[in-house]
Motif scaffolding. Structure first.
Motif, PDB file in Angstrom:
ATOM      1  N   ALA A  18     -16.042  -2.241  -9.431  1.00 14.50           N
ATOM      2  CA  ALA A  18     -17.382  -1.657  -9.441  1.00 14.50           C
ATOM      3  C   ALA A  18     -17.816  -1.177  -8.055  1.00 14.50           C
ATOM      4  CB  ALA A  18     -18.386  -2.673  -9.976  1.00 14.50           C
ATOM      5  N   GLY A  19     -17.255  -1.767  -7.006  1.00 13.08           N
ATOM      6  CA  GLY A  19     -17.640  -1.380  -5.651  1.00 13.08           C
ATOM      7  C   GLY A  19     -16.835  -0.238  -5.079  1.00 13.08           C
ATOM      8  N   SER A  20     -15.927   0.309  -5.848  1.00 19.13           N
ATOM      9  CA  SER A  20     -15.055   1.379  -5.350  1.00 19.13           C
ATOM     10  C   SER A  20     -15.738   2.739  -5.450  1.00 19.13           C
ATOM     11  CB  SER A  20     -13.754   1.407  -6.137  1.00 19.13           C
ATOM     12  OG  SER A  20     -13.997   1.798  -7.474  1.00 19.13           O
ATOM     13  N   LEU A  21     -15.218   3.707  -4.696  1.00 20.90           N
ATOM     14  CA  LEU A  21     -15.734   5.073  -4.756  1.00 20.90           C
ATOM     15  C   LEU A  21     -15.553   5.659  -6.153  1.00 20.90           C
ATOM     16  CD1 LEU A  21     -14.355   6.493  -1.372  1.00 20.90           C
ATOM     17  CD2 LEU A  21     -16.739   5.921  -1.904  1.00 20.90           C
ATOM     18  N   ASN A  40      -5.878  -3.774  -5.177  1.00 19.01           N
ATOM     19  CA  ASN A  40      -6.905  -3.736  -4.129  1.00 19.01           C
ATOM     20  C   ASN A  40      -7.933  -2.681  -4.483  1.00 19.01           C
ATOM     21  OD1 ASN A  40      -6.110  -1.061  -2.740  1.00 19.01           O
ATOM     22  ND2 ASN A  40      -4.192  -2.208  -2.806  1.00 19.01           N
ATOM     23  N   VAL A  41      -9.026  -2.661  -3.760  1.00 21.62           N
ATOM     24  CA  VAL A  41     -10.127  -1.759  -4.085  1.00 21.62           C
ATOM     25  C   VAL A  41      -9.879  -0.332  -3.618  1.00 21.62           C
ATOM     26  CG1 VAL A  41     -11.481  -2.055  -1.965  1.00 21.62           C
ATOM     27  CG2 VAL A  41     -12.670  -1.708  -4.169  1.00 21.62           C
ATOM     28  N   LEU A  42      -8.817  -0.113  -2.848  1.00 15.65           N
ATOM     29  CA  LEU A  42      -8.519   1.232  -2.347  1.00 15.65           C
ATOM     30  C   LEU A  42      -7.579   1.997  -3.271  1.00 15.65           C
ATOM     31  CD1 LEU A  42      -8.079   0.457   1.465  1.00 15.65           C
ATOM     32  CD2 LEU A  42     -10.055   1.491   0.346  1.00 15.65           C
ATOM     33  N   ILE A  83       0.848  -1.197   0.000  1.00 15.41           N
ATOM     34  CA  ILE A  83       0.000   0.000   0.000  1.00 15.41           C
ATOM     35  C   ILE A  83       0.882   1.245   0.000  1.00 15.41           C
ATOM     36  CG2 ILE A  83      -1.805   1.258   1.211  1.00 15.41           C
ATOM     37  CD1 ILE A  83      -2.756  -1.369   0.073  1.00 15.41           C
ATOM     38  N   ILE A  84       1.930   1.209   0.834  1.00 17.24           N
ATOM     39  CA  ILE A  84       2.878   2.321   0.874  1.00 17.24           C
ATOM     40  C   ILE A  84       3.607   2.432  -0.463  1.00 17.24           C
ATOM     41  CG2 ILE A  84       4.890   3.295   2.043  1.00 17.24           C
ATOM     42  CD1 ILE A  84       2.474   3.233   3.805  1.00 17.24           C
TER      43      ILE A  84
END
Length: 236
Positions: free
Chosen positions: A217-220, A181-183, A146-147
């Protein structure tokens, strides 16, 4: 009869026991001749392997632990958005810059460099931010990936600010690939789409948006994705 045929015939006349003894004699002669070289080679291997583990566990690991302890308060300052204190320290505790200076070669030291880069971005010093963001070295495994993605994405943001869209495209693409990932992935895909559009690459921008729509599809970022696809489609 030639000398070669004679040797061949003599070798064929040896029984299995004699053949084994002959092979052992040759091995002994080889060892006697090259014992010194073999021992030196073995010693070099032992020193290299032993040196590696000694460095990892006797030097690097303790330094990494000291770096983690040193930056503990700086991380708290960072979380509280006290970016100046996080960078420079608060008079009693070290800041990220101190950690980078003393332990920059460790994993925690490189993480401190990433944090320092973020602090400089928050303060508007993009040149210093880039310098420290580039000191960070990517790591494997969660949550490190993530970083990794954030580090590349922030560099992309700086290039956008500089108007260097080609370089921003490269950084955002790498940020997308750094972590699935979704983020972070749809977040940097969206940024990538805008950079494509800024370069007149409407088709690529649309494809990136369609990827967000299909895979995340579920992401902001997917909430207004149809609107973006329409806007970028009109640029063709």
């Amino acid at each position: 009869m030639s000398a070669t045929n004679a040797k061949t015939k003599q070798g064929e006349q040896l029984d299995p026991e004699q053949k084994i003894e002959t092979a052992l004699d040759k091995t002994e002669l080889f060892l006697e001749k090259y014992t010194k070289q073999l021992l030196i080679g073995l010693l070099v291997v032992v020193l290299i392997v032993g040196g590696y583990f000694a460095y990892q566990y006797l030097i690097l690991q303790p330094r990494n632990e000291k770096a983690a302890a040193m930056m503990f308060v700086a991380e708290q300052q960072f979380a509280a958005e006290n970016y100046e204190a996080a960078l420079e320290g608060d008079g009693s505790n070290a800041g990220f810059l101190d950690v980078v200076s003393r332990y920059g070669s460790t994993r925690q030291g490189r993480l401190a460099a990433h944090y320092a880069g973020v602090c400089y971005m928050k303060q508007g010093d993009l040149d210093a931010a880039m310098t420290y963001l580039q000191k960070y070295k990517h790591v494997n495994g969660a949550p490190g990936v993530i970083i990794n993605a954030q580090n590349l994405g922030l560099q992309g943001d700086i290039y956008v600010n500089r108007g260097d869209y080609a370089k921003a495209q490269e950084m955002y693409s790498r940020a997308v690939e750094a972590a699935d990932n979704v983020l972070t992935t749809p977040y940097y895909l969206r940024k990538l789409a805008f950079v494509y559009a800024a370069q007149g690459k409407a088709q690529e921008a649309v494809k990136v948006c369609e990827r967000i729509k299909l895979q995340y599809a579920g992401s902001l970022e997917a909430r207004d994705i149809d609107k973006l696809i329409g806007e970028f489609g009109q640029l063709k």
